[in-house]
Scaffold this motif. Structure first.
Motif, short mmCIF file in Angstrom:
data_model
loop_
_atom_site.label_atom_id
_atom_site.label_comp_id
_atom_site.label_asym_id
_atom_site.label_seq_id
_atom_site.Cartn_x
_atom_site.Cartn_y
_atom_site.Cartn_z
N SER A 30 -21.79 -25.88 47.73
CA SER A 30 -22.07 -24.47 48.01
C SER A 30 -22.69 -23.73 46.83
N SER A 32 -25.11 -21.37 45.11
CA SER A 32 -25.92 -20.25 45.56
C SER A 32 -27.15 -20.05 44.66
N SER A 33 -27.00 -20.36 43.39
CA SER A 33 -28.15 -20.23 42.49
C SER A 33 -27.87 -20.95 41.18
N SER A 52 -32.68 -19.55 43.63
CA SER A 52 -31.61 -19.52 44.62
C SER A 52 -31.63 -20.78 45.49
N SER A 53 -30.63 -20.86 46.36
CA SER A 53 -30.54 -22.01 47.26
C SER A 53 -31.70 -22.02 48.26
N ARG A 98 -24.02 -20.94 39.89
CA ARG A 98 -23.13 -20.07 40.66
C ARG A 98 -22.88 -20.66 42.04
N THR A 99 -21.62 -20.65 42.43
CA THR A 99 -21.25 -20.96 43.81
C THR A 99 -20.61 -19.70 44.39
N ARG A 100 -20.10 -19.82 45.59
CA ARG A 100 -19.46 -18.65 46.21
C ARG A 100 -18.21 -18.22 45.46
N SER A 101 -17.61 -19.17 44.72
CA SER A 101 -16.32 -18.86 44.11
C SER A 101 -16.26 -19.09 42.61
N SER A 102 -17.34 -19.52 41.98
CA SER A 102 -17.25 -19.83 40.56
C SER A 102 -18.59 -19.66 39.86
#
Length: 115
Positions: A30, A32-33, A52-53, A98-102
């Motif tokens: 996941s 994101s960028s 970005s993704s 960057r992911t959705r959570s980290s």
């Protein structure tokens, strides 16, 4: 957990080029960028470029037209092609994921541009 290792920094004369690489390993779920940041002595860390993704890119105004960010399809490696380098580009360059959570950071690679 993601590990990021930058390479490719060094000393270059003004007007020269460098290509930075960031090797990513570990979990890359996941994403994101990914991006490149830099920090010069006495200054805050600033965004240089990100991707970005979806493949969209974003650049700091100071590097537009000179730098290009790219990545491998599997997010294994992030690149930053830097052309027409200026002394003001001198800094430690950091890779960011960057992911959705980290958010993960590399250890940085120094770039010095001599006039």
């Amino acid at each position: 957990q993601v590990q990021l290792v930058e390479s490719g920094g060094g000393l270059v004369q003004a007007g020269g080029s460098l290509r930075l690489s960031c090797a990513a390993s570990g979990s890359r779920f996941s994403i994101s960028s990914m991006g490149w940041y830099r920090q010069a002595p006495g200054k805050q860390r600033e965004l240089v470029a990100s991707i970005s993704s979806t493949g969209s890119t974003n650049y700091a105004d100071s590097v537009k037209g000179r730098f290009a960010i790219s990545r491998t399809n599997a997010w294994n490696t992030l690149y930053l092609q830097m052309n027409s380098l200026k002394p003001g580009d001198s800094a430690v360059y950091y890779c960011n994921l960057r992911t959705r959570s980290s958010v993960s950071w590399g250890q940085g690679t120094p770039v010095t541009v001599s006039s």
